[in-house]
Design a protein around this motif. Sequence first.
Motif, PDB file in Angstrom:
ATOM      1  N   HIS A 115     106.947 -33.108 117.001  1.00 57.60           N
ATOM      2  CA  HIS A 115     107.122 -32.090 115.956  1.00 57.60           C
ATOM      3  C   HIS A 115     108.074 -32.520 114.849  1.00 57.60           C
ATOM      4  O   HIS A 115     108.467 -31.709 114.020  1.00 57.60           O
ATOM      5  CB  HIS A 115     107.649 -30.790 116.584  1.00 57.60           C
ATOM      6  CG  HIS A 115     106.831 -30.331 117.745  1.00 57.60           C
ATOM      7  ND1 HIS A 115     105.468 -30.122 117.672  1.00 57.60           N
ATOM      8  CD2 HIS A 115     107.171 -30.069 119.033  1.00 57.60           C
ATOM      9  CE1 HIS A 115     105.019 -29.735 118.847  1.00 57.60           C
ATOM     10  NE2 HIS A 115     106.024 -29.707 119.692  1.00 57.60           N
ATOM     11  N   ARG A 160     107.399 -31.544 111.204  1.00 56.42           N
ATOM     12  CA  ARG A 160     107.164 -30.129 110.858  1.00 56.42           C
ATOM     13  C   ARG A 160     108.374 -29.513 110.159  1.00 56.42           C
ATOM     14  O   ARG A 160     109.494 -29.964 110.328  1.00 56.42           O
ATOM     15  CB  ARG A 160     106.908 -29.333 112.137  1.00 56.42           C
ATOM     16  CG  ARG A 160     105.599 -29.693 112.789  1.00 56.42           C
ATOM     17  CD  ARG A 160     104.970 -28.456 113.414  1.00 56.42           C
ATOM     18  NE  ARG A 160     103.629 -28.794 113.843  1.00 56.42           N
ATOM     19  CZ  ARG A 160     103.217 -28.769 115.107  1.00 56.42           C
ATOM     20  NH1 ARG A 160     104.031 -28.346 116.047  1.00 56.42           N
ATOM     21  NH2 ARG A 160     102.002 -29.120 115.413  1.00 56.42           N
ATOM     22  N   ASN A 197     107.039 -23.711 110.912  1.00 57.08           N
ATOM     23  CA  ASN A 197     105.874 -24.019 111.735  1.00 57.08           C
ATOM     24  C   ASN A 197     106.231 -24.294 113.189  1.00 57.08           C
ATOM     25  O   ASN A 197     105.483 -24.946 113.903  1.00 57.08           O
ATOM     26  CB  ASN A 197     105.140 -25.234 111.159  1.00 57.08           C
ATOM     27  CG  ASN A 197     104.651 -24.971 109.747  1.00 57.08           C
ATOM     28  OD1 ASN A 197     104.319 -23.832 109.411  1.00 57.08           O
ATOM     29  ND2 ASN A 197     104.633 -25.994 108.926  1.00 57.08           N
ATOM     30  N   SER A 203     107.811 -22.691 117.003  1.00 58.44           N
ATOM     31  CA  SER A 203     108.072 -21.471 117.768  1.00 58.44           C
ATOM     32  C   SER A 203     109.580 -21.240 117.836  1.00 58.44           C
ATOM     33  O   SER A 203     110.378 -22.134 117.541  1.00 58.44           O
ATOM     34  CB  SER A 203     107.503 -21.621 119.174  1.00 58.44           C
ATOM     35  OG  SER A 203     108.233 -22.579 119.899  1.00 58.44           O
ATOM     36  N   GLN A 256     111.355 -23.723 119.977  1.00 61.82           N
ATOM     37  CA  GLN A 256     111.470 -25.045 119.355  1.00 61.82           C
ATOM     38  C   GLN A 256     112.571 -25.066 118.307  1.00 61.82           C
ATOM     39  O   GLN A 256     113.314 -26.030 118.194  1.00 61.82           O
ATOM     40  CB  GLN A 256     110.119 -25.446 118.741  1.00 61.82           C
ATOM     41  CG  GLN A 256     109.064 -25.743 119.803  1.00 61.82           C
ATOM     42  CD  GLN A 256     107.663 -25.830 119.222  1.00 61.82           C
ATOM     43  OE1 GLN A 256     107.378 -25.291 118.159  1.00 61.82           O
ATOM     44  NE2 GLN A 256     106.772 -26.504 119.947  1.00 61.82           N
TER      45      GLN A 256
END
Length: 235
Positions: A136, A139, A143, A145, A148
């Motif tokens: 990730h 990102r 974008n 969660s 995250q």
Amino acid sequence: MASITLNNIVKKYDDGFPAVNNVSLDIADGEFVILVGPSGCGKSTLLRMIVGLEDITSGELQIDGHRMNEAAPRDRNLAMVFQNYALYPHLTVYENIAFPLRLAKDKNGDGSGGVGQGSVDERVQKAAALLELTEHLDRKPANLSGGQRQRVAMGRAIVREADAFLFDEPLSNLDAKLRGQMRSEISQLQRRLGVTSVYVTHDQTEAMTLGDRVAVLKKGILQQVASPRELYEQP
Ligand code: ADP
Ligand code: ADP
């Protein structure tokens, strides 16, 4: 990693009433201490004095046995993890995690700051792997969660290789399911890294499950310091 020693720490704000009143506590190298107590009992004030965001009125703060009362926050090498992540929305996960290291470089003005480019990348990749964020890295926070995002916030603390983590109710904005998940992630991560941690919460489940010891603060006074078992499983 470091030990943190509080000796008779007092904080008086302008009204003269002690928000933190004569608190003494030895936190061992690698220990995970949970700080609990009702709203307004002085938890944040105590954390902010440790990290250097608030002056200590009297008493002594030691890190690894050295007096730190007068040290600037960045000379204390402690990392604060906040509840609202404080991520930069326009930066990628990689850039967010690398941010504290870039900041350290800029401060030295020579573009190196003792942290070469290779080692910035190494540290970010290592933290990302530890936090399972490798896929990730490109990102933006929008974008990701909630869990995250919380891990990115912890990644920032990890890359700094701080001597201790200070958590100020890091999970209080998350829903119950995610909170449970992050609770076990934080617990595992802390044990894997073995980094000294002070964790402020008013959540009893967190207090019971996360730490080695629980310190109970009431009206600025340290009431009790005990293992979760001693505190919560008494008849
Ligand atoms: P907690 O984190 O446990 O909710 P705080 O450390 O925020 O408690 O607050 C402890 C006490 O100190 C409270 O009575 C609060 O009103 C007071 N206090 C906190 N910050 C300030 C400030 N900047 N100025 C004056 N009083 C403050
Ligand atoms: P979680 O169970 O961790 O809450 P989510 O359902 O939020 O997971 O997301 C599942 C996967 O999809 C995650 O790997 C996440 O990174 C990715 N994802 C979620 N939202 C977005 C988005 N808006 N754009 C790109 N990837 C996303």
